[in-house]
Design a protein around this motif. Structure first.
Motif, mmCIF file in Angstrom:
data_model
loop_
_atom_site.group_PDB
_atom_site.id
_atom_site.type_symbol
_atom_site.label_atom_id
_atom_site.label_comp_id
_atom_site.label_asym_id
_atom_site.label_seq_id
_atom_site.Cartn_x
_atom_site.Cartn_y
_atom_site.Cartn_z
ATOM 1 N N MET A 1 51.711 42.793 25.651
ATOM 2 C CA MET A 1 50.589 41.702 26.220
ATOM 3 C C MET A 1 48.832 41.754 27.033
ATOM 4 S SD MET A 1 52.801 38.604 28.014
ATOM 5 C CE MET A 1 52.106 38.774 29.311
ATOM 6 N N THR A 2 48.121 41.333 26.475
ATOM 7 C CA THR A 2 47.464 41.449 27.682
ATOM 8 C C THR A 2 47.648 41.075 28.572
ATOM 9 O OG1 THR A 2 46.202 40.444 25.222
ATOM 10 C CG2 THR A 2 44.202 41.225 26.687
ATOM 11 N N GLU A 3 46.824 41.517 29.540
ATOM 12 C CA GLU A 3 46.868 40.672 31.289
ATOM 13 C C GLU A 3 46.144 39.857 31.363
ATOM 14 O OE1 GLU A 3 47.240 42.731 36.075
ATOM 15 O OE2 GLU A 3 46.311 43.879 34.199
ATOM 16 N N ASN A 4 46.636 38.986 31.863
ATOM 17 C CA ASN A 4 45.100 37.652 32.103
ATOM 18 C C ASN A 4 44.351 38.326 33.760
ATOM 19 O OD1 ASN A 4 43.892 35.538 31.562
ATOM 20 N ND2 ASN A 4 45.783 34.156 32.791
ATOM 21 N N THR A 5 43.651 38.819 33.708
ATOM 22 C CA THR A 5 43.397 39.076 34.992
ATOM 23 C C THR A 5 42.635 38.058 35.538
ATOM 24 O OG1 THR A 5 41.346 39.823 34.394
ATOM 25 C CG2 THR A 5 42.962 41.785 34.455
ATOM 26 N N PRO A 6 42.229 37.878 36.919
ATOM 27 C CA PRO A 6 41.297 36.875 37.614
ATOM 28 C C PRO A 6 39.705 37.207 36.439
ATOM 29 C CG PRO A 6 42.128 37.686 39.623
ATOM 30 C CD PRO A 6 42.672 38.646 37.736
ATOM 31 N N GLN A 7 39.247 38.290 36.201
ATOM 32 C CA GLN A 7 38.320 37.723 35.381
ATOM 33 C C GLN A 7 38.266 37.599 34.211
ATOM 34 O OE1 GLN A 7 39.651 40.827 37.266
ATOM 35 N NE2 GLN A 7 37.789 42.155 38.137
ATOM 36 N N LYS A 8 39.114 37.353 33.791
ATOM 37 C CA LYS A 8 38.954 37.136 32.765
ATOM 38 C C LYS A 8 39.530 35.488 32.751
ATOM 39 C CE LYS A 8 40.393 40.274 29.472
ATOM 40 N NZ LYS A 8 41.869 41.504 28.919
ATOM 41 N N LYS A 9 40.324 35.008 33.900
ATOM 42 C CA LYS A 9 40.807 34.002 33.984
ATOM 43 C C LYS A 9 39.176 32.373 34.728
ATOM 44 C CE LYS A 9 44.401 31.212 36.014
ATOM 45 N NZ LYS A 9 45.671 31.743 37.022
ATOM 46 N N PHE A 10 38.918 33.556 35.942
ATOM 47 C CA PHE A 10 37.444 32.736 35.992
ATOM 48 C C PHE A 10 36.274 33.217 35.221
ATOM 49 C CE2 PHE A 10 41.502 32.780 38.756
ATOM 50 C CZ PHE A 10 41.550 31.636 39.141
ATOM 51 N N ARG A 11 36.645 32.706 35.065
ATOM 52 C CA ARG A 11 34.388 33.451 34.157
ATOM 53 C C ARG A 11 33.687 33.416 34.523
ATOM 54 N NH1 ARG A 11 33.566 29.157 29.061
ATOM 55 N NH2 ARG A 11 35.376 29.637 29.295
ATOM 56 N N TYR A 12 33.344 32.108 35.241
ATOM 57 C CA TYR A 12 32.486 31.933 35.613
ATOM 58 C C TYR A 12 32.087 32.506 37.702
ATOM 59 C CZ TYR A 12 31.609 28.673 32.307
ATOM 60 O OH TYR A 12 31.696 28.405 31.155
ATOM 61 N N LEU A 13 33.287 32.175 38.031
ATOM 62 C CA LEU A 13 33.051 33.607 39.092
ATOM 63 C C LEU A 13 33.456 34.693 39.528
ATOM 64 C CD1 LEU A 13 36.142 31.865 41.090
ATOM 65 C CD2 LEU A 13 34.226 31.919 41.772
ATOM 66 N N THR A 14 33.966 35.115 37.780
ATOM 67 C CA THR A 14 33.709 36.504 37.632
ATOM 68 C C THR A 14 32.161 37.247 38.070
ATOM 69 O OG1 THR A 14 35.321 36.854 35.782
ATOM 70 C CG2 THR A 14 33.696 38.691 35.833
ATOM 71 N N ARG A 15 31.567 36.563 37.648
ATOM 72 C CA ARG A 15 29.817 36.784 38.377
ATOM 73 C C ARG A 15 29.957 36.768 39.499
ATOM 74 N NH1 ARG A 15 27.082 31.849 35.907
ATOM 75 N NH2 ARG A 15 27.741 31.548 33.520
ATOM 76 N N TYR A 16 30.556 36.680 40.444
ATOM 77 C CA TYR A 16 30.272 36.906 41.527
ATOM 78 C C TYR A 16 31.374 38.427 42.677
ATOM 79 C CZ TYR A 16 27.031 33.669 41.203
ATOM 80 O OH TYR A 16 25.985 32.823 40.590
ATOM 81 N N LYS A 17 32.405 38.783 41.521
ATOM 82 C CA LYS A 17 33.258 39.579 41.404
ATOM 83 C C LYS A 17 32.933 40.437 43.030
ATOM 84 C CE LYS A 17 33.733 42.445 37.502
ATOM 85 N NZ LYS A 17 32.376 43.366 38.036
ATOM 86 N N ASP A 18 31.819 40.565 42.828
ATOM 87 C CA ASP A 18 31.719 42.171 43.935
ATOM 88 C C ASP A 18 31.583 41.536 45.149
ATOM 89 O OD1 ASP A 18 31.423 43.799 41.462
ATOM 90 O OD2 ASP A 18 29.418 43.748 42.055
ATOM 91 N N VAL A 19 31.535 40.623 45.221
ATOM 92 C CA VAL A 19 31.526 39.774 46.887
ATOM 93 C C VAL A 19 32.712 38.839 47.162
ATOM 94 C CG1 VAL A 19 28.720 40.304 46.731
ATOM 95 C CG2 VAL A 19 29.910 37.776 46.487
ATOM 96 N N LEU A 20 33.335 38.023 46.473
ATOM 97 C CA LEU A 20 33.967 37.539 46.256
ATOM 98 C C LEU A 20 34.807 37.232 47.598
ATOM 99 C CD1 LEU A 20 34.869 35.652 42.483
ATOM 100 C CD2 LEU A 20 33.557 34.199 44.845
ATOM 101 N N LEU A 21 35.609 38.809 47.680
ATOM 102 C CA LEU A 21 36.634 39.256 48.952
ATOM 103 C C LEU A 21 36.006 39.710 50.436
ATOM 104 C CD1 LEU A 21 39.160 40.542 46.549
ATOM 105 C CD2 LEU A 21 37.942 38.351 47.649
ATOM 106 N N GLN A 22 34.194 39.718 50.162
ATOM 107 C CA GLN A 22 32.833 40.269 51.589
ATOM 108 C C GLN A 22 33.502 39.789 52.256
ATOM 109 O OE1 GLN A 22 29.798 42.126 49.407
ATOM 110 N NE2 GLN A 22 30.954 43.742 48.434
ATOM 111 N N CYS A 23 33.142 38.515 52.369
ATOM 112 C CA CYS A 23 33.983 37.165 53.718
ATOM 113 C C CYS A 23 34.154 37.552 55.275
ATOM 114 C CB CYS A 23 33.723 35.801 53.112
ATOM 115 S SG CYS A 23 33.874 34.563 54.430
ATOM 116 N N ILE A 24 33.960 38.088 56.148
ATOM 117 C CA ILE A 24 34.615 38.153 57.471
ATOM 118 C C ILE A 24 35.347 36.899 58.393
ATOM 119 C CG2 ILE A 24 33.753 41.003 57.321
ATOM 120 C CD1 ILE A 24 32.075 39.688 59.365
#
Ligand code: SF4
Ligand code: SF4
Length: 404
Positions: A1-24
């Motif tokens: 079964m293919t894992e439904n990762t955030p990258q696959k689920k959120f096609r538009y947010l994926t572009r910003y995946k490197d910064v999405l968790l960086q807000c302090i």
């Protein structure tokens, strides 16, 4: 079964995946004041004071929500959409952020996820549907886009039929709003006075798709963007100028890849004529008036066009700057779909900007965007202000009169 990762689920947010968790969560994007910088920063988020003002209404809360969505701790919802769309995507929060996130683009990606899951606001859905069906978001017959040309005393070339050096892309707001057609009329007159070989698309001009892009309707955006690219390619044009800040940002940034392939340059009409006036040493009459200049977010923070308009304004009038200018300027409140979905909020933000302009005691409030023009004029009317709203191209036209 293919894992439904955030990258696959959120096609538009994926572009910003490197910064999405960086807000302090520092909160500087709410109302930071910094008078050690030039221009000084006097607060950040323009909607904070006109909404309930708590977290989701400014940058920090939005970033927290996006992080939770990405981590699948929070579901996309209609309630989320109602809050997220109360933001004109002015990107002032980006200017305040030490991490230099492109906040507005991240919010637009979340909006695209909301639309994909069926949480588009109804007013935006109607607007974007009209844009696809009629080629303008105002639900008007696109033939009316050629009407303003009847006000000219000289013929303007149809870029679809004749080869021209410059395509003047008018934009839906100036072409279809009778009170604002002066922007298009004055632009054409100034181009004619400066002997520019230009043409327009008139009734065949297709919306650039800014409204769809800003409100997250990627499908609608792609539909009109594709049509525009085909038209530009057919005309063989190599330079596009526009008098609308929204079209400018969209063509210059959101179309960048396609236009680069076609070797097409995009300029704001003011940037274009400022260069000609400088090179030709064209004389501009001092109009003997006092002005203050509003930086549209899409020409300012989104692209950095600050000096050329000011150089022209200073040549023809006494420019008195507002308290917040350039990268720290307050937004007019119209963009990002706010005027369409939340007209009262949009008006309140515009009123705050007009009050800032009134504090300068200038006679004229100048801008270079028909959409800012419209919202600021609404605020001037609402406040019974004595300020006169004017597009910079109209002033340039007046200042060129003595050279006629
Ligand atoms: S977006 Fe930037 S300024 Fe705002 S809370 Fe996060 S880190 Fe701070
Ligand atoms: S883009 Fe502008 S209005 Fe939206 S949260 Fe940031 S500062 Fe506030």
């Amino acid at each position: 079964m293919t894992e439904n990762t955030p990258q696959k689920k959120f096609r538009y947010l994926t572009r910003y995946k490197d910064v999405l968790l960086q807000c302090i969560s520092c909160g500087d994007c709410r109302e930071a004041i910094d008078i050690s910088v030039n221009p000084p920063k006097w607060g950040v988020c323009p909607v904070k004071d006109h909404t309930p003002g708590f977290e989701p209404y400014f940058g920090r809360g939005k970033m927290q929500i996006i992080r939770s969505v990405w981590q699948e701790k929070l579901n996309l919802s209609q309630e989320m959409a109602e809050v997220f769309y109360q933001c004109p995507t002015c990107n002032a929060c980006s200017e305040a952020c030490a991490y230099e996130f492109d906040n507005a683009s991240i919010y637009e990606a979340l909006r695209a996820e909301l639309v994909k899951e069926g949480f588009q606001l109804q007013s935006h859905a109607e607007m974007n549907r009209a844009m696809i069906q009629l080629m303008n978001p105002y639900n008007r017959d696109n033939k009316l886009k050629g009407e303003w040309l009847n006000n000219l005393e000289f013929p303007v070339k149809n870029a679809n039929e004749e080869k021209v050096e410059v395509l003047y892309f008018v934009g839906c707001t100036a072409a279809l709003t009778p009170e604002i057609r002066a922007v298009a009329i004055n632009t054409a007159i100034v181009l004619n006075k400066l002997h520019v070989n230009f043409g327009v698309l008139g009734k065949e001009e297709v919306c650039c798709g800014s409204v769809a892009m800003r409100t997250g309707d990627q499908k609608a955006f792609n539909t009109v963007a594709q049509k525009n690219i085909e038209i530009f390619e057919e005309t063989g044009i190599k330079k596009i100028i526009t008098s609308c800040a929204g079209c400018y940002r969209t063509l210059k940034i959101d179309y960048a890849e396609s236009l680069e392939e076609l070797d097409i340059e995009v300029l704001h009409s003011i940037e274009f004529i400022a260069d000609i006036i400088k090179k030709k040493e064209t004389k501009l009459k001092d109009l003997g008036i006092s002005t203050t200049y509003h930086d549209p977010c899409h020409t300012g923070r989104h692209i950095g066009l600050y000096e050329e308009p000011r150089e022209l304004v200073k040549k023809i009038s006494n420019l008195i700057e507002m308290k917040t200018i350039k990268n720290n300027a307050k937004c007019c409140g119209a963009g990002g779909g706010v005027k369409k979905a939340f007209p009262e909020l949009s008006l309140e933000v515009a009123k705050a900007r007009v009050q800032e302009a009134e504090d300068t005691n200038a006679d004229y409030l100048v801008s270079i965007c028909p959409f800012c023009f419209r919202n600021l004029q609404d605020a001037i009317d609402n406040l019974n202000s004595d300020l006169i709203m004017i597009d910079l191209m109209e002033l340039v036209n007046k200042a060129l009169e003595k050279n006629d």
